[in-house]
Design an enzyme around this catalytic site. Structure first.
Site, short mmCIF file in Angstrom:
data_model
loop_
_atom_site.label_atom_id
_atom_site.label_comp_id
_atom_site.label_asym_id
_atom_site.label_seq_id
_atom_site.Cartn_x
_atom_site.Cartn_y
_atom_site.Cartn_z
N LEU A 1 -10.31 26.40 20.36
CA LEU A 1 -10.10 25.04 20.88
C LEU A 1 -8.77 24.89 21.62
O LEU A 1 -7.72 25.28 21.09
CB LEU A 1 -10.14 24.03 19.71
CG LEU A 1 -10.01 22.56 20.11
CD1 LEU A 1 -11.24 22.06 20.84
CD2 LEU A 1 -9.72 21.69 18.89
N HIS B 1 -6.29 19.07 29.19
CA HIS B 1 -5.86 18.65 27.86
C HIS B 1 -4.52 17.91 28.00
O HIS B 1 -3.63 18.39 28.71
CB HIS B 1 -5.71 19.86 26.94
CG HIS B 1 -5.32 19.48 25.56
ND1 HIS B 1 -6.20 18.88 24.68
CD2 HIS B 1 -4.13 19.55 24.91
CE1 HIS B 1 -5.56 18.62 23.54
NE2 HIS B 1 -4.31 19.02 23.66
N ARG C 1 -16.54 16.56 22.88
CA ARG C 1 -17.30 17.34 21.90
C ARG C 1 -16.73 18.75 21.85
O ARG C 1 -16.44 19.34 22.90
CB ARG C 1 -18.79 17.45 22.28
CG ARG C 1 -19.50 16.13 22.43
CD ARG C 1 -19.52 15.31 21.18
NE ARG C 1 -20.19 15.95 20.06
CZ ARG C 1 -20.15 15.49 18.81
NH1 ARG C 1 -19.43 14.41 18.53
NH2 ARG C 1 -20.79 16.10 17.84
C1 GAR Z 1 -7.71 12.42 29.48
O1 GAR Z 1 -6.39 12.06 29.14
C2 GAR Z 1 -7.97 13.86 29.07
O2 GAR Z 1 -6.86 14.70 29.24
C3 GAR Z 1 -8.28 13.70 27.62
O3 GAR Z 1 -9.09 12.55 27.55
C4 GAR Z 1 -8.72 11.66 28.62
C5 GAR Z 1 -9.96 11.29 29.39
O4 GAR Z 1 -9.70 10.31 30.33
N1 GAR Z 1 -8.97 14.84 27.13
C6 GAR Z 1 -8.88 15.27 25.87
O5 GAR Z 1 -8.20 14.73 25.02
C7 GAR Z 1 -9.70 16.51 25.57
N2 GAR Z 1 -9.39 17.02 24.30
P1 GAR Z 1 -10.69 10.06 31.55
O6 GAR Z 1 -12.09 9.88 30.96
O7 GAR Z 1 -10.19 8.79 32.16
O8 GAR Z 1 -10.60 11.24 32.45
#
Ligand code: GAR
Length: 197
Positions: free
Chosen positions: A145, A110, A92
């Protein structure tokens, strides 16, 4: 001992890596809460199985009223006495009002080498651009962001046959090393960045 709230939206593999790391001897932080905007996030059960307090604040009933959603979230986080908030796959966008309350105390991971590829679909975009390397970043959260002071980055080479999924999997392995390393330093009051490759 700093108390850490971890916010997730999905499987929570980064959250688990953070929980594991906080069990290390001499760690300056302890988990106080894992919370999700999605009550069905599989990570919530995983955290509960580790004995960590969990909470869900479903964003959907709030519609477009982000501040009202965030007010609920803030209440839950504050009620668990958090000193630091770690966003770990929390999907979010947070308003400036919420972010400002946690200024200097909120981290995010990120999946790109920021400032490249803010936002979504980072792996596909890195491949499309023909990048030779890609990676992940942990940074302090500011109202912009995927911006804010960088606390660590981990690089991975892009392989010729990579797909967004294969690249994401290789980056995720590094995420699980980087985020715990950064949190450990940050919780001890040390903001020098960490570079992994
Ligand atoms: C991870 O790769 C994280 O870097 C990314 O979502 C994934 C969550 O994986 N985050 C984003 O894209 C934030 N904008 P997880 O739930 O297995 O930790």
């Amino acid at each position: 001992m700093k108390r850490v709230a971890i916010l997730i939206s999905g499987g929570g593999s980064n959250m688990l890596a953070l929980l594991d790391s906080m069990e290390e001897a001499g760690h300056p932080a302890t988990p106080c809460l894992v919370a999700s905007n999605d009550p069905a996030a599989p990570g919530l059960e995983r955290a509960a199985a580790r004995g960590v307090a969990t909470a869900a604040v479903d964003h959907r009933p709030f519609g477009r009223d982000r501040p009202a959603f965030e007010e609920e979230l803030q209440k839950v986080i504050a009620s668990h006495g958090a000193d630091i908030v770690c966003l770990a796959g929390f999907m979010r966008v947070l308003t400036a009002g919420f972010v400002t309350q946690w200024s200097g105390r909120m981290l995010n991971i990120h999946p790109s080498l920021l400032p490249k590829y803010r936002g979504l679909h980072t792996h596909a975009r890195a491949l499309e651009a023909g990048e030779a390397e890609h990676g992940c970043t942990v940074h302090e959260v500011t109202p912009e962001l995927d911006d804010g002071p960088i606390l660590g980055q981990a690089r991975v080479p892009v392989d010729p046959g990579d797909t967004p999924d294969s690249l994401a999997a290789r980056v995720l392995v590094m995420e699980h090393r980087l985020y715990p390393a950064v949190l450990r330093r940050f919780a001890a009051g040390d903001r020098r960045p960490i570079w992994l490759s």
